[in-house]
Design a protein around this motif. Structure first.
Motif, PDB file in Angstrom:
ATOM      1  N   PRO A 184       0.830  -1.298   0.191  1.00 54.35           N
ATOM      2  CA  PRO A 184       0.006   0.078   0.006  1.00 54.35           C
ATOM      3  C   PRO A 184       0.825   1.474  -0.020  1.00 54.35           C
ATOM      4  CG  PRO A 184      -0.998  -1.583   1.499  1.00 54.35           C
ATOM      5  CD  PRO A 184       0.502  -2.046   1.084  1.00 54.35           C
ATOM      6  N   PHE A 185       2.025   1.421   0.382  1.00 52.03           N
ATOM      7  CA  PHE A 185       3.005   2.212   0.458  1.00 52.03           C
ATOM      8  C   PHE A 185       3.513   2.487  -1.056  1.00 52.03           C
ATOM      9  CE2 PHE A 185       2.861   1.363   4.972  1.00 52.03           C
ATOM     10  CZ  PHE A 185       2.687   2.562   5.364  1.00 52.03           C
ATOM     11  N   ASN A 186       3.263   1.543  -1.788  1.00 52.44           N
ATOM     12  CA  ASN A 186       3.983   1.692  -3.119  1.00 52.44           C
ATOM     13  C   ASN A 186       2.816   1.505  -4.169  1.00 52.44           C
ATOM     14  OD1 ASN A 186       6.103   0.466  -1.414  1.00 52.44           O
ATOM     15  ND2 ASN A 186       7.146   1.687  -3.066  1.00 52.44           N
ATOM     16  N   ASP A 187       1.719   1.996  -3.858  1.00 52.15           N
ATOM     17  CA  ASP A 187       0.381   2.350  -4.856  1.00 52.15           C
ATOM     18  C   ASP A 187      -0.006   0.895  -5.286  1.00 52.15           C
ATOM     19  OD1 ASP A 187       1.026   5.146  -4.807  1.00 52.15           O
ATOM     20  OD2 ASP A 187       1.952   4.997  -6.729  1.00 52.15           O
ATOM     21  N   GLY A 188       0.048  -0.033  -4.211  1.00 50.80           N
ATOM     22  CA  GLY A 188      -0.698  -1.296  -4.544  1.00 50.80           C
ATOM     23  C   GLY A 188      -1.785  -1.573  -3.397  1.00 50.80           C
ATOM     24  N   GLU A 189      -3.133  -1.842  -3.875  1.00 46.83           N
ATOM     25  CA  GLU A 189      -4.214  -1.885  -3.060  1.00 46.83           C
ATOM     26  C   GLU A 189      -4.566  -3.336  -2.927  1.00 46.83           C
ATOM     27  OE1 GLU A 189      -8.956  -1.223  -2.838  1.00 46.83           O
ATOM     28  OE2 GLU A 189      -7.768  -0.513  -4.708  1.00 46.83           O
ATOM     29  N   VAL A 190      -3.885  -4.331  -1.959  1.00 48.43           N
ATOM     30  CA  VAL A 190      -4.205  -5.423  -1.409  1.00 48.43           C
ATOM     31  C   VAL A 190      -5.600  -5.401  -1.071  1.00 48.43           C
ATOM     32  CG1 VAL A 190      -3.403  -7.477  -0.370  1.00 48.43           C
ATOM     33  CG2 VAL A 190      -1.797  -5.625  -1.125  1.00 48.43           C
TER      34      VAL A 190
END
Length: 179
Positions: A132-138
């Motif tokens: 999430p800190f790297n533009d990934g929405e798990v």
């Protein structure tokens, strides 16, 4: 819905690639691409290298594939309780691409498989906290322990409880993303 899927492994016999390929097929989307990290010969990340040569073209191409996708499926190999070096290196480079911190705000189904009983739990925990800190929405996770006992290439997941869990997660994802 454009799906891009890959395993965070460079093993030619990767169990995570087998899992991610199987799971991607369950979404039954014609616009699905399975990437192999072996097809991307990326130098080890270093600030000196980046300053000297910039972000490698192969990283930019990989980043564009992510950007053009609607949904990512990633299955991570666990090496010594963390990411495999090939994935960590790609991750480091992706974070250096202009306009993104790595994953272009894409929803991600994050998975791990391992031959042991923990099913890559450590790498899943690390990635679920970090992406999430790297533009990934798990949006969902799945762990497949004891891979050789619980998976084969004909049936996919053979353990009925794990299979039900996976299928329920896929249905939840399809509902969330309006497949």
């Amino acid at each position: 819905m454009k799906i891009t899927a890959f395993a965070g492994s460079n093993s030619k016999a990767s169990i995570n690639k087998r899992l991610v390929t199987y799971v991607a097929s369950l979404f039954k989307q014609p616009d699905t691409t399975i990437l192999d990290l072996n097809d991307y010969q990326i130098p080890f990340y270093g600030t000196d290298l980046e300053l000297e040569k910039g972000v490698p073209q192969e990283v930019l191409e990989f980043s564009d594939l992510i950007k053009e996708s609607d949904f990512l499926i990633i299955s991570l190999a666990e090496h010594n309780g963390a990411y495999a070096a090939v994935f960590k290196n790609l991750f480091d480079w992706l974070s250096r691409v202009d306009g993104t911190k790595g994953f272009h705000n894409k929803p991600i189904f994050l998975m791990a498989a391992s031959p042991g009983g923990r099913g890559g739990a450590s790498v899943l925990e690390i990635a679920q906290a970090r992406l999430p800190f790297n533009d990934g929405e798990v949006i969902e996770t799945f762990s497949l322990p004891n891979f050789t006992s619980n998976f084969n290439d004909v049936e996919g997941i053979t353990d009925s409880e794990l299979k039900t869990t996976l299928f329920n997660k896929i249905e939840d994802i399809k509902t969330q993303l309006k497949f």
